[in-house]
Design a protein around this motif. Structure first.
Motif, PDB file in Angstrom:
ATOM      1  N   ILE A 284       0.854  -1.188   0.000  1.00 41.15           N
ATOM      2  CA  ILE A 284       0.000   0.000   0.000  1.00 41.15           C
ATOM      3  C   ILE A 284       0.889   1.236   0.000  1.00 41.15           C
ATOM      4  CG2 ILE A 284      -0.200   0.157   2.528  1.00 41.15           C
ATOM      5  CD1 ILE A 284      -3.098   1.080   2.132  1.00 41.15           C
ATOM      6  N   LEU A 286       0.550   5.384   0.631  1.00 39.36           N
ATOM      7  CA  LEU A 286      -0.299   6.443   1.156  1.00 39.36           C
ATOM      8  C   LEU A 286       0.425   7.780   0.999  1.00 39.36           C
ATOM      9  CD1 LEU A 286      -1.420   4.702   4.472  1.00 39.36           C
ATOM     10  CD2 LEU A 286      -2.858   5.091   2.466  1.00 39.36           C
ATOM     11  N   ASP A 346     -11.211  -1.090  -0.285  1.00 41.66           N
ATOM     12  CA  ASP A 346     -10.067  -0.200  -0.143  1.00 41.66           C
ATOM     13  C   ASP A 346     -10.133   0.569   1.177  1.00 41.66           C
ATOM     14  OD1 ASP A 346      -9.081  -1.009  -2.550  1.00 41.66           O
ATOM     15  OD2 ASP A 346      -9.310   0.913  -3.570  1.00 41.66           O
ATOM     16  N   LYS A 350      -7.264   0.490   4.031  1.00 39.98           N
ATOM     17  CA  LYS A 350      -6.661   1.728   4.527  1.00 39.98           C
ATOM     18  C   LYS A 350      -6.772   1.816   6.049  1.00 39.98           C
ATOM     19  CE  LYS A 350      -8.659   5.800   4.358  1.00 39.98           C
ATOM     20  NZ  LYS A 350      -9.217   7.108   3.903  1.00 39.98           N
ATOM     21  N   GLU A 351      -7.883   1.389   6.606  1.00 41.78           N
ATOM     22  CA  GLU A 351      -8.068   1.469   8.052  1.00 41.78           C
ATOM     23  C   GLU A 351      -7.101   0.547   8.790  1.00 41.78           C
ATOM     24  OE1 GLU A 351      -8.876   2.512  11.688  1.00 41.78           O
ATOM     25  OE2 GLU A 351      -9.514   3.602   9.882  1.00 41.78           O
ATOM     26  N   MET A 354      -3.820   2.406   8.665  1.00 42.95           N
ATOM     27  CA  MET A 354      -3.824   3.583   9.534  1.00 42.95           C
ATOM     28  C   MET A 354      -3.800   3.192  11.004  1.00 42.95           C
ATOM     29  SD  MET A 354      -3.585   6.229   7.671  1.00 42.95           S
ATOM     30  CE  MET A 354      -4.037   7.502   8.853  1.00 42.95           C
ATOM     31  N   GLU A 367      -4.725  12.180   8.317  1.00 40.99           N
ATOM     32  CA  GLU A 367      -5.374  11.338   7.311  1.00 40.99           C
ATOM     33  C   GLU A 367      -4.667  11.483   5.957  1.00 40.99           C
ATOM     34  OE1 GLU A 367      -8.062   9.085   7.229  1.00 40.99           O
ATOM     35  OE2 GLU A 367      -7.536   9.122   9.363  1.00 40.99           O
ATOM     36  N   PRO A 368      -4.531  10.395   5.235  1.00 39.75           N
ATOM     37  CA  PRO A 368      -3.877  10.476   3.921  1.00 39.75           C
ATOM     38  C   PRO A 368      -4.757  11.182   2.897  1.00 39.75           C
ATOM     39  CG  PRO A 368      -4.743   8.268   4.285  1.00 39.75           C
ATOM     40  CD  PRO A 368      -4.937   9.017   5.568  1.00 39.75           C
ATOM     41  N   MET A 371      -4.415   7.078  -1.750  1.00 36.47           N
ATOM     42  CA  MET A 371      -3.780   5.770  -1.556  1.00 36.47           C
ATOM     43  C   MET A 371      -3.872   4.971  -2.841  1.00 36.47           C
ATOM     44  SD  MET A 371      -6.533   3.337   0.468  1.00 36.47           S
ATOM     45  CE  MET A 371      -5.916   1.804  -0.222  1.00 36.47           C
ATOM     46  N   TYR A 373      -3.589   0.674  -3.761  1.00 33.36           N
ATOM     47  CA  TYR A 373      -3.443  -0.670  -3.188  1.00 33.36           C
ATOM     48  C   TYR A 373      -3.700  -1.683  -4.313  1.00 33.36           C
ATOM     49  CZ  TYR A 373      -4.533  -4.849  -0.419  1.00 33.36           C
ATOM     50  OH  TYR A 373      -4.576  -6.123   0.099  1.00 33.36           O
TER      51      TYR A 373
END
Length: 468
Positions: A284, A286, A346, A350-351, A354, A367-368, A371, A373
Motif C-alpha cells: 500500500i 499512502l 479499499d 486503509k483502516e 492507519m 489522514e492520507p 492511496m 493498493y
C-alpha cells in the motif's frame, strides 16, 4: 545476439521477461510480435503515477545490487539507484530496544529457538524426502510451537512473529505454504536498491520499436514440428515459427493459454507443484499532506499485534527521497494479505494500515490524501505475485517448467530461475536465456552477449536451454 534469418516469433506476455526476450530477438533479425492481455506493458512490474509520483506497484527492488544486470542497465540509462541501507527504527511501547535489529539481538532465547526450529525442520525434511517427497515440512510446522511456548518471554514470541512476517513478506506466501528449507531467500541479505522513477524506464527501453499488441489475450497455442499457431480470445489466428510463453504460473495452470498438445505429464506436474498463488505480499502507498514520521531512517515499524496476529502493515518505508512527496509504503503479508486482497474494500485496507500508524505515532497521524493498493492475488492476469519454495515442490521443478516443447514452444518468467526466483532480475535472466535458446535453434550458433546493456553482469543459475 548476432544475425539470424527472419523467423517469426510470438511472445505471449509483455512483462520484463517477455520484453527482454522480444528485444533481443528483434534486434537479432527475428520478426517478433508481443501479445499482451493487459492495456500496458510490464506485467507484474508496473510503475504507476496515480499518487502524483512514479511508484512501483509490483516489483520494486533490485535485489543484490553488485553485479546485478538491472543495476548495470540502470547505469547505462543514467537511472539513479536509491539504496535501502541502515537499521530499521522500532516504534513500539512493548519493545525493549530502539531498532529492529537491536530487538532481535536482545531476544536471545527467541532468536535461538527460531533458528534451531528451522534447522531441525530442514534436516528432517531432507532426511524424509525419499519417503514424503521434497520439501515436506512448512515454516508453520517448524515454528508454530514456539508462538505459545510458556518458557519464552512474550517479547521474544513477538520477535519470532517478525521472523515469520519477514518470511511471508519476501516469499509472498503464507507460512504454511513455504518450505522450511528455504524460508528466506539469500539475495535479500545483499545490497538492495530501487531505481529512481521506477522500473518503467527499463521496460520502455526494452519495448522501444517493438510491435506490442494490447488487449490481445492468447487463448490457445497449437504447436507441431511445422510451427505454432496462436489463437486469440477474439478468434484471430497468428502463425509463427516459434512461441515464447511468459505468463505467470497462475495463468499457465489455468490453461491461459491452453497448450495443444499438452506438455509431458512430468512437466505439467512440475508446473503444478511450484509455489505460487497461495498468498501475496500486499503493498500500500499512502500520500499525506505532511510528514509526521522521522526523517531518518527511511525504514521503521512495530512488532506484530500478537504472535498469531501478524502481517497488518507493520513495516513502513518513507518514499520522500524517491518522490519528493510525503509518501509512505507499507506491506501486509501472510493470511492477512490474502484476506485483504480478496475480500476487503479499499477503505477497510486503509483502516488496517492507519491503525498500525496510530499505534506508533498516536495523535501525530494525519489522514492520507490518497492511496493506491494493487490486488495482484485477485488480478485475473496475475493470480499471485511471484513464485516461492512451495511445500512439496522440488528444485528441479523450475528446470522442468522451463523445458521447451519440440523446439517450438519456449517458456520464460521469474519462476523458471532455480535460485533467485521471485525477483525482477530473475525475469530478465529468463527472458535472455529463452531468447538465446531460440537463437541457437534457429541459427545453429551461440548468441553473442557483449552488446547488451548489462554485459558483464553476473548470470542466473538456470542456463536451462544450453543443450538445444
Amino acid at each position: 545476439m548476432g544475425n539470424a534469418r527472419p523467423e517469426r516469433v510470438v511472445v505471449v506476455g509483455a512483462g520484463m521477461s517477455g520484453l527482454v526476450a522480444a528485444r533481443l530477438l528483434h534486434d537479432s533479425g527475428f520478426a517478433v510480435t508481443v501479445l499482451e492481455a493487459r492495456k500496458r506493458i510490464g506485467g507484474r512490474t508496473w510503475t504507476d503515477d496515480s499518487l502524483g509520483a512514479p511508484l512501483d506497484l509490483g516489483g520494486s527492488w533490485v535485489h543484490g545490487v553488485d553485479g546485478n544486470p538491472l543495476a548495470l542497465w540502470c547505469g547505462k540509462l543514467g537511472i539513479a539507484l536509491v539504496e535501502s541501507q541502515g537499521d530499521r527504527l522500532l516504534i513500539d511501547d512493548r519493545a525493549t530496544a530502539p531498532t529492529r535489529e537491536g530487538q532481535r539481538r536482545r531476544a536471545i532465547a527467541g532468536r535461538m529457538a527460531f533458528k534451531a526450529a528451522i534447522e531441525w525442520a530442514s534436516w528432517r525434511s531432507k532426511a524424509m524426502a525419499r519417503v514424503r517427497g521434497p520439501r515436506s515440512i512448512s515454516v508453520k510446522q517448524a515454528v508454530d510451537p514456539l508462538l505459545h511456548a510458556s518458557w519464552l518471554p512474550e517479547v521474544d514470541k513477538l520477535v519470532i512473529g517478525t521472523f515469520i512476517e519477514m518470511c511471508e513478506g519476501v516469499q509472498g506466501a503464507p507460512y504454511d505454504a513455504v518450505s522450511a528449507e528455504e524460508w528466506f531467500p539469500t539475495e535479500g541479505l545483499e545490497r538492495n536498491a530501487q531505481p529512481k522513477g521506477g522500473f518503467r524506464t527499463l521496460l520502455e527501453d526494452a519495448a522501444q520499436n517493438m510491435a506490442v499488441r494490447f488487449d490481445a489475450a492468447v487463448q490457445r497455442i497449437i504447436w507441431s514440428d511445422a510451427g505454432v499457431t496462436a489463437i486469440l480470445a477474439t478468434g484471430e489466428k497468428i502463425e509463427a515459427d516459434r512461441a515464447l510463453i511468459t505468463v505467470p504460473l497462475g495463468l499457465l495452470r489455468a490453461g491461459m493459454p491452453a497448450l495443444d498438445p499438452l506438455p509431458p505429464e512430468e512437466q505439467q506436474r512440475a508446473i503444478g507443484r511450484l509455489g505460487y498463488g497461495a498468498g501475496i505480499l500486499g503493498k500500500i502507498y499512502l500520500r499525506f499532506p505532511k510528514r509526521f514520521w522521522p526523517e531518518h531512517p527511511k525504514w521503521f515499524g512495530r512488532l506484530p499485534d500478537s504472535p498469531d496476529r501478524r502481517g497488518t502493515f507493520n513495516t513502513w518505508v518513507s518514499h520522500e527521497q524517491e518522490t519528493g512527496q510525503p509518501i509512505l509504503l507499507s506491506f501486509c503479508n501472510g493470511a492477512t494479505a490474502a484476506r485483504l486482497d480478496r475480500t476487503a474494500s479499499d477503505a477497510e485496507v486503509k483502516e488496517v494500515a492507519m491503525a498500525s500508524l496510530r499505534k506508533m505515532f498516536g495523535a501525530a497521524v494525519v489522514e492520507p490524501e490518497a492511496m493506491v493498493y494493487p490486488r495482484w492475488l485477485s488480478d485475473p492476469w496475475s493470480r499471485g505475485g511471484y513464485s516461492y519454495p512451495g511445500v512439496g515442490s522440488a528444485p528441479e521443478d523450475r528446470e522442468a517448467h522451463a523445458r521447451p516443447l519440440g523446439r517450438r514452444v519456449f517458456f520464460a518468467g521469474e519462476a523458471t530461475e532455480p535460485v533467485e526466483y521471485g525477483t525482477v532480475h530473475a525475469a530478465l535472466w529468463s527472458g535472455e536465456q529463452a531468447a538465446e535458446a531460440i537463437f541457437r535453434v534457429a541459427t545453429g550458433t551461440d548468441a553473442k552477449t557483449d552488446a547488451r546493456p548489462w554485459s558483464g553482469a553476473r548470470t542466473g543459475a538456470g542456463r536451462h536451454n544450453e543443450g538445444l
